[in-house]
Design a protein around this motif. Structure first.
Motif, mmCIF file in Angstrom:
data_model
loop_
_atom_site.group_PDB
_atom_site.id
_atom_site.type_symbol
_atom_site.label_atom_id
_atom_site.label_comp_id
_atom_site.label_asym_id
_atom_site.label_seq_id
_atom_site.Cartn_x
_atom_site.Cartn_y
_atom_site.Cartn_z
ATOM 1 N N ASN A 226 0.815 -0.811 0.364
ATOM 2 C CA ASN A 226 -0.099 -0.021 0.321
ATOM 3 C C ASN A 226 0.677 1.308 -0.122
ATOM 4 O OD1 ASN A 226 -2.889 -1.057 0.644
ATOM 5 N ND2 ASN A 226 -1.434 -2.267 1.457
ATOM 6 N N ASN A 227 1.437 1.543 -0.816
ATOM 7 C CA ASN A 227 3.506 2.287 -0.963
ATOM 8 C C ASN A 227 2.354 4.149 -1.079
ATOM 9 O OD1 ASN A 227 2.659 2.172 -3.577
ATOM 10 N ND2 ASN A 227 4.247 0.239 -3.867
ATOM 11 N N TRP A 228 0.787 3.660 -1.382
ATOM 12 C CA TRP A 228 -0.143 5.655 -1.315
ATOM 13 C C TRP A 228 0.741 5.915 -0.207
ATOM 14 C CZ3 TRP A 228 -3.634 6.489 1.186
ATOM 15 C CH2 TRP A 228 -4.609 4.873 1.544
ATOM 16 N N ILE A 229 0.344 4.641 0.705
ATOM 17 C CA ILE A 229 0.610 5.455 1.870
ATOM 18 C C ILE A 229 1.877 6.155 2.602
ATOM 19 C CG2 ILE A 229 0.033 4.941 4.469
ATOM 20 C CD1 ILE A 229 -1.656 3.000 3.585
ATOM 21 N N LEU A 230 2.478 5.292 2.082
ATOM 22 C CA LEU A 230 4.530 5.909 2.157
ATOM 23 C C LEU A 230 4.996 7.063 1.851
ATOM 24 C CD1 LEU A 230 6.164 2.180 1.876
ATOM 25 C CD2 LEU A 230 5.512 3.886 3.778
ATOM 26 N N PHE A 231 4.069 7.185 0.268
ATOM 27 C CA PHE A 231 4.413 8.215 -0.444
ATOM 28 C C PHE A 231 3.620 9.832 0.444
ATOM 29 C CE2 PHE A 231 2.578 10.898 -3.702
ATOM 30 C CZ PHE A 231 3.751 11.802 -3.873
ATOM 31 N N HIS A 232 2.244 9.585 0.332
ATOM 32 C CA HIS A 232 2.310 10.677 1.469
ATOM 33 C C HIS A 232 3.043 11.005 2.742
ATOM 34 C CE1 HIS A 232 -0.996 11.194 -1.857
ATOM 35 N NE2 HIS A 232 -1.758 10.641 -1.824
ATOM 36 N N GLY A 233 3.112 10.133 3.344
ATOM 37 C CA GLY A 233 3.822 10.397 4.666
ATOM 38 C C GLY A 233 5.399 11.289 4.482
ATOM 39 N N PHE A 234 5.768 10.738 3.626
ATOM 40 C CA PHE A 234 7.022 11.278 3.372
ATOM 41 C C PHE A 234 6.592 12.692 2.610
ATOM 42 C CE2 PHE A 234 8.858 6.577 1.606
ATOM 43 C CZ PHE A 234 9.649 6.641 2.436
ATOM 44 N N ARG A 235 5.850 13.193 2.110
ATOM 45 C CA ARG A 235 5.212 14.016 1.336
ATOM 46 C C ARG A 235 4.894 14.734 2.570
ATOM 47 N NH1 ARG A 235 1.638 15.008 -2.879
ATOM 48 N NH2 ARG A 235 2.454 17.291 -2.844
ATOM 49 N N LEU A 236 4.515 14.434 4.087
ATOM 50 C CA LEU A 236 3.305 15.030 4.572
ATOM 51 C C LEU A 236 5.082 15.766 5.608
ATOM 52 C CD1 LEU A 236 1.180 16.283 6.269
ATOM 53 C CD2 LEU A 236 1.212 14.375 6.999
ATOM 54 N N SER A 237 5.670 14.047 5.859
ATOM 55 C CA SER A 237 6.730 15.057 7.093
ATOM 56 C C SER A 237 7.875 16.151 6.032
ATOM 57 C CB SER A 237 7.702 13.268 7.210
ATOM 58 O OG SER A 237 8.596 12.868 5.643
ATOM 59 N N ASN A 238 7.672 15.785 5.131
ATOM 60 C CA ASN A 238 8.756 17.224 4.317
ATOM 61 C C ASN A 238 8.269 18.342 4.782
ATOM 62 O OD1 ASN A 238 10.691 14.789 3.311
ATOM 63 N ND2 ASN A 238 9.312 15.163 1.221
ATOM 64 N N MET A 239 6.544 18.636 4.806
ATOM 65 C CA MET A 239 6.023 19.784 4.902
ATOM 66 C C MET A 239 6.500 20.449 5.936
ATOM 67 S SD MET A 239 3.058 19.906 2.566
ATOM 68 C CE MET A 239 2.459 17.816 2.484
ATOM 69 N N ILE A 240 5.905 18.766 7.142
ATOM 70 C CA ILE A 240 6.170 19.477 8.304
ATOM 71 C C ILE A 240 7.379 19.849 9.351
ATOM 72 C CG2 ILE A 240 5.117 18.327 11.029
ATOM 73 C CD1 ILE A 240 2.841 17.516 9.639
ATOM 74 N N ILE A 241 8.459 18.612 9.040
ATOM 75 C CA ILE A 241 10.136 18.746 9.873
ATOM 76 C C ILE A 241 10.662 19.950 8.789
ATOM 77 C CG2 ILE A 241 11.460 17.565 10.382
ATOM 78 C CD1 ILE A 241 10.018 15.245 10.438
ATOM 79 N N THR A 242 10.948 20.859 9.144
ATOM 80 C CA THR A 242 11.951 21.681 8.855
ATOM 81 C C THR A 242 13.627 21.849 9.604
ATOM 82 O OG1 THR A 242 11.910 22.839 11.440
ATOM 83 C CG2 THR A 242 11.124 23.366 10.166
#
Length: 298
Positions: free
Chosen positions: A150-166
């Motif tokens: 279910n790699n779409w979960i991982l993809f959105h997880g990567f994108r979200l962490s990149n937006m949140i983590i400075t």
């Protein structure tokens, strides 16, 4: 051009200009020069780049010819078209070894995704592989396997962490787990987050025909392989079973293939304990005892 630790204007430092159909590589001759030194090719993890090895290079370069690549879809090889499966990456790395490694053979080192590429090389191109050093790349099981499917979960997880983590938060998190500073690599990782990469890499790892099951690990029967787990984040028991499979199939006795754990190590421990990581690579390539930090799993 990105800085490679250990390279200087006076050193032999060769890069191939990236083209739409050619994998990018960096070639570093031994310093001091040694025409008999073997080639090591270093394969980075998912979303990373050849800069992942900057901390390792100073410990290896006095002893080896080094080939560093940006795997297809990553950084300076981003123009290469999909699919970005680990098996198709192995095909392109095989071409680099044939063309640029000394005597057309190399010791292969793979971290995480690069480890799965290494497994394909050892299984499909054994004549090119002097040995294989694999970290954090074992058959996926349980939640890890479910997420890969279910790699779409991982993809959105990567994108979200990149937006949140400075950047400063990322540096702080790295310090908390003992990882060395790698700001330039961090920027490469941010740029490499692409759906096609996440989809193809994770999909290929769990693919029933092209991926690696525990039975598939036994098919690596012509190349001496080390599989190592970082204690804090990798699948230690799965890694142990890999070692047991190799032992049961006679590959430990015939080739010396074994599994190890490094205590206190995270998944990307090449950025945490670079001297130990490099020491393990060199010892494995030379066929001598591994550093004390490597604990055998049996």
């Amino acid at each position: 051009m990105s800085t490679i630790t250990g390279a200087s204007p006076q050193s032999s430092f060769i890069t191939q200009a990236p083209t739409p159909d050619t994998i990018f590589y960096v070639s570093l001759d031994p310093q001091p020069p040694n025409p008999t030194a073997p080639t090591l090719i270093l394969l980075h993890g998912l979303l990373s780049s050849h800069l992942e090895w900057s901390l390792i290079i100073p410990h290896l370069r006095p002893h080896c010819h080094l080939l560093l690549v940006d795997l297809p879809g990553h950084s300076r090889s981003s123009s290469l078209p999909p699919p970005y499966t680990t098996s198709s990456m192995a095909d392109q790395v095989a071409s680099v070894i044939q063309s640029h490694a000394r005597n057309g053979k190399a010791h292969i080192v793979g971290m995480s995704m690069g480890g799965f590429v290494t497994l394909h090389l050892a299984r499909r191109y054994p004549s090119l592989c002097l040995s294989a050093f694999i970290s954090g790349a074992t058959p996926f099981e349980g939640v890890t396997k479910w997420l890969a499917k279910n790699n779409w979960i991982l993809f959105h997880g990567f994108r979200l962490s990149n937006m949140i983590i400075t950047d400063w938060m990322y540096d702080w998190l790295c310090r908390m787990i003992g990882m060395k500073e790698h700001r330039e690599l961090r920027q490469e990782i941010l740029r490499n987050v692409k759906w096609e990469l996440i989809r193809d890499v994770y999909g290929s790892i769990v693919d029933e025909e092209d991926g690696f099951s525990m039975e598939g690990m036994a098919e690596i029967n012509q190349v001496r392989c080390l599989s190592v787990a970082g204690e804090r984040q990798d699948q230690i028991e799965v890694t142990r079973r890999v070692g047991q499979v190799w032992k049961e199939k006679g590959l430990t006795g015939r080739l010396g293939s074994r599994a190890f754990v490094v205590r206190g190590a995270v998944h990307a421990w090449d950025l945490q304990f670079p001297e130990v990581f490099a020491g393990g690579i060199r010892s494995w390539a030379e066929g001598v005892d591994l550093p004390n930090e490597f604990e055998v799993l049996e």
